[in-house]
Motif scaffolding. Structure first.
Motif, short mmCIF file in Angstrom:
data_model
loop_
_atom_site.label_atom_id
_atom_site.label_comp_id
_atom_site.label_asym_id
_atom_site.label_seq_id
_atom_site.Cartn_x
_atom_site.Cartn_y
_atom_site.Cartn_z
N LEU A 134 0.83 -1.20 0.00
CA LEU A 134 0.00 0.00 0.00
C LEU A 134 0.87 1.26 0.00
N CYS A 135 1.89 1.29 0.86
CA CYS A 135 2.76 2.47 0.92
C CYS A 135 3.46 2.72 -0.41
N ALA A 136 3.96 1.65 -1.04
CA ALA A 136 4.64 1.80 -2.33
C ALA A 136 3.68 2.31 -3.40
N SER A 137 2.46 1.80 -3.41
CA SER A 137 1.51 2.24 -4.44
C SER A 137 1.11 3.70 -4.22
N ILE A 138 0.95 4.11 -2.98
CA ILE A 138 0.61 5.51 -2.69
C ILE A 138 1.76 6.42 -3.11
#
Length: 175
Positions: A16-20
């Motif tokens: 999730l952090c990488a996609s954000i």
């Protein structure tokens, strides 16, 4: 009940952090390109209007990113702020690329805009909206969430309405 001091740290949701952060970087890069293009192709009043509208739009978006990174991605606040700041620097990179490149085709702008939009639409549809739906207690909450999305879109839409005041074939075309 435990407080935040004694609570065990949560596992960071790196996907999730990488996609954000990736979506934010593409989005900011595209914003930088359009700001750079507005300074290249438009008069200064249009260019500064674009900067102000982008800042307004980015405030809400960067706050949302921070809350997603910390609350759902379980990233510590300092790391979320640092990662969000570094991702935000791509706006300058986008502006520098456009100013250094000179004449950039509409197709290149379109590809970058499509990538930035696609990443954010994916995050919104797969990560954000299910959480909003889950946390919304009633129709009023859902309508408020929709109003906040519209509030972020309006300034960009208004700026896009004045883009015909720029050079290089963008004058006077139909909307």
């Amino acid at each position: 009940p435990t407080d935040d001091i004694t609570k065990e740290p949560s596992v960071v949701d790196s996907r999730l952090c990488a996609s954000i952060l990736l979506g934010d970087a593409f989005h900011n890069f595209a914003d930088g390109m359009f700001i750079g293009a507005s300074f290249t192709l438009c008069d200064s009043s249009v260019a500064f209007t674009m900067v102000l509208a982008t800042l307004y739009h980015e405030l809400a978006q960067e706050l949302a990113d921070f809350f997603l990174l910390t609350r759902h991605g379980n990233l510590p606040s300092f790391k979320a702020l640092l990662a969000n700041f570094l991702s935000g620097l791509t706006v300058m990179l986008g502006g520098i690329v456009i100013l250094a490149a000179g004449d950039v085709s509409d197709e290149i702008y379109g590809v970058i805009l499509a990538l930035a939009a696609g990443v954010y639409i994916n995050i919104a549809g797969t990560e954000c909206m299910p959480r909003v739906q889950e946390l919304s207690e009633n129709t009023t909450h859902r309508l408020f969430s929709l109003a906040m999305v519209v509030l972020g879109i309006v300034p960009i839409a208004l700026v896009l309405q004045i883009h015909e005041h720029c050079e290089d074939g963008h004058e006077g075309h139909d909307h």
